[in-house]
Design a protein around this motif. Sequence first.
Motif, PDB file in Angstrom:
ATOM      1  N   ALA A  77       8.197 -67.895 -34.431  1.00 45.46           N
ATOM      2  CA  ALA A  77       8.322 -68.891 -33.357  1.00 45.46           C
ATOM      3  C   ALA A  77       7.162 -68.877 -32.365  1.00 45.46           C
ATOM      4  O   ALA A  77       7.330 -69.258 -31.215  1.00 45.46           O
ATOM      5  CB  ALA A  77       9.656 -68.739 -32.624  1.00 45.46           C
ATOM      6  N   ASN A  78       5.974 -68.485 -32.826  1.00 45.01           N
ATOM      7  CA  ASN A  78       4.761 -68.541 -31.994  1.00 45.01           C
ATOM      8  C   ASN A  78       5.009 -68.102 -30.539  1.00 45.01           C
ATOM      9  O   ASN A  78       4.731 -68.826 -29.583  1.00 45.01           O
ATOM     10  CB  ASN A  78       4.121 -69.940 -32.009  1.00 45.01           C
ATOM     11  N   TRP A 135      13.625 -60.329 -30.731  1.00 44.25           N
ATOM     12  CA  TRP A 135      12.429 -61.164 -30.674  1.00 44.25           C
ATOM     13  C   TRP A 135      12.756 -62.609 -30.317  1.00 44.25           C
ATOM     14  O   TRP A 135      12.102 -63.218 -29.459  1.00 44.25           O
ATOM     15  CB  TRP A 135      11.676 -61.113 -32.004  1.00 44.25           C
ATOM     16  N   VAL A 136      13.779 -63.179 -30.945  1.00 46.65           N
ATOM     17  CA  VAL A 136      14.064 -64.595 -30.694  1.00 46.65           C
ATOM     18  C   VAL A 136      14.663 -64.834 -29.311  1.00 46.65           C
ATOM     19  O   VAL A 136      14.824 -65.992 -28.901  1.00 46.65           O
ATOM     20  CB  VAL A 136      14.956 -65.205 -31.793  1.00 46.65           C
ATOM     21  N   GLU A 137      14.951 -63.769 -28.587  1.00 45.19           N
ATOM     22  CA  GLU A 137      15.344 -63.952 -27.189  1.00 45.19           C
ATOM     23  C   GLU A 137      14.228 -64.619 -26.389  1.00 45.19           C
ATOM     24  O   GLU A 137      14.487 -65.239 -25.357  1.00 45.19           O
ATOM     25  CB  GLU A 137      15.719 -62.609 -26.559  1.00 45.19           C
ATOM     26  N   TYR A 138      12.986 -64.488 -26.867  1.00 43.93           N
ATOM     27  CA  TYR A 138      11.879 -65.153 -26.182  1.00 43.93           C
ATOM     28  C   TYR A 138      11.995 -66.677 -26.249  1.00 43.93           C
ATOM     29  O   TYR A 138      11.319 -67.383 -25.505  1.00 43.93           O
ATOM     30  CB  TYR A 138      10.539 -64.723 -26.787  1.00 43.93           C
ATOM     31  N   ARG A 162       9.247 -78.163 -28.284  1.00 42.29           N
ATOM     32  CA  ARG A 162       8.240 -78.537 -27.283  1.00 42.29           C
ATOM     33  C   ARG A 162       8.368 -77.697 -26.018  1.00 42.29           C
ATOM     34  O   ARG A 162       7.363 -77.197 -25.483  1.00 42.29           O
ATOM     35  CB  ARG A 162       8.377 -80.023 -26.943  1.00 42.29           C
ATOM     36  N   ALA A 163       9.593 -77.537 -25.536  1.00 40.80           N
ATOM     37  CA  ALA A 163       9.802 -76.742 -24.321  1.00 40.80           C
ATOM     38  C   ALA A 163       9.357 -75.300 -24.528  1.00 40.80           C
ATOM     39  O   ALA A 163       8.768 -74.677 -23.633  1.00 40.80           O
ATOM     40  CB  ALA A 163      11.277 -76.797 -23.922  1.00 40.80           C
ATOM     41  N   GLN A 168       5.459 -70.817 -23.416  1.00 39.17           N
ATOM     42  CA  GLN A 168       4.470 -69.830 -23.879  1.00 39.17           C
ATOM     43  C   GLN A 168       3.141 -70.003 -23.141  1.00 39.17           C
ATOM     44  O   GLN A 168       2.414 -69.035 -22.907  1.00 39.17           O
ATOM     45  CB  GLN A 168       4.267 -69.927 -25.392  1.00 39.17           C
ATOM     46  N   LEU A 169       2.819 -71.242 -22.776  1.00 36.63           N
ATOM     47  CA  LEU A 169       1.628 -71.463 -21.952  1.00 36.63           C
ATOM     48  C   LEU A 169       1.803 -70.794 -20.588  1.00 36.63           C
ATOM     49  O   LEU A 169       0.855 -70.201 -20.053  1.00 36.63           O
ATOM     50  CB  LEU A 169       1.364 -72.957 -21.784  1.00 36.63           C
ATOM     51  N   ASP A 170       3.009 -70.894 -20.030  1.00 35.03           N
ATOM     52  CA  ASP A 170       3.290 -70.196 -18.768  1.00 35.03           C
ATOM     53  C   ASP A 170       3.120 -68.690 -18.949  1.00 35.03           C
ATOM     54  O   ASP A 170       2.544 -68.014 -18.085  1.00 35.03           O
ATOM     55  CB  ASP A 170       4.721 -70.487 -18.303  1.00 35.03           C
TER      56      ASP A 170
END
Length: 220
Positions: A77-78, A135-138, A162-163, A168-170
């Motif tokens: 999930a990048n 991990w997927v908690e992210y 998208r969200a 991830q940019l944040d």
Amino acid sequence: MTTAKDGSGIDLDIKDAMQGHERFRLEFERDKAFYKSLATKKQKPRLLWIGCCDSRVVPSQITQADPGELFEVRNIANCVPPAWAADEAVGAAIEYGLAHLGIDDIVVCGHTGCGGIQALAEPIPPDEEAHLGRWVEYTRRAHELVAAARVPEEERSLATIRAHIQFQLDNLMTYEIVARGVAEGRVGIHGWLYDMEAGEIQAYDPKTGAWRGLLETAGS
């Protein structure tokens, strides 16, 4: 499940990889000077690519990048764990890429149909898949945001993907080396979404909050 083997007892998946390597060796010999230059010169990638490890989404294929052009981090999930998280792998790649390789652009690229994003929708066995569960908690913040916004069911998957990219940019900005580079105008961060059915990349515009085709953003 029984592993399929050929007549000589070789695992068919491994055999496929062996045949692929044989084809690569022929390519290597045809373009030996290029591969020698990769081996003897310091790498100088143009992008740090943080993407999903989905086997159907190959960064060098969808960007037509040559070996040496992408410095890749791929995970479920990048995800970009924030700087204070327990994960070290993504942060180390960020710091190495910017501080030692001179990279000045970071792309976080998600994709449609991402299984990692959908993983929270089903129970995850804590005894067998504890690492996956943690991990997927992210991705949870994206799910919560979309649920709070009451996005229609048929639009929810894309909206969550998208969200998640935007979050991830944040998270990238929690790394001092990134935040300083962005503030000084030396580093650019980019949120992209690869549409697997259309073969197109959409890019997030932080000024407007809109998603546009990547090729449409060339002049902006």
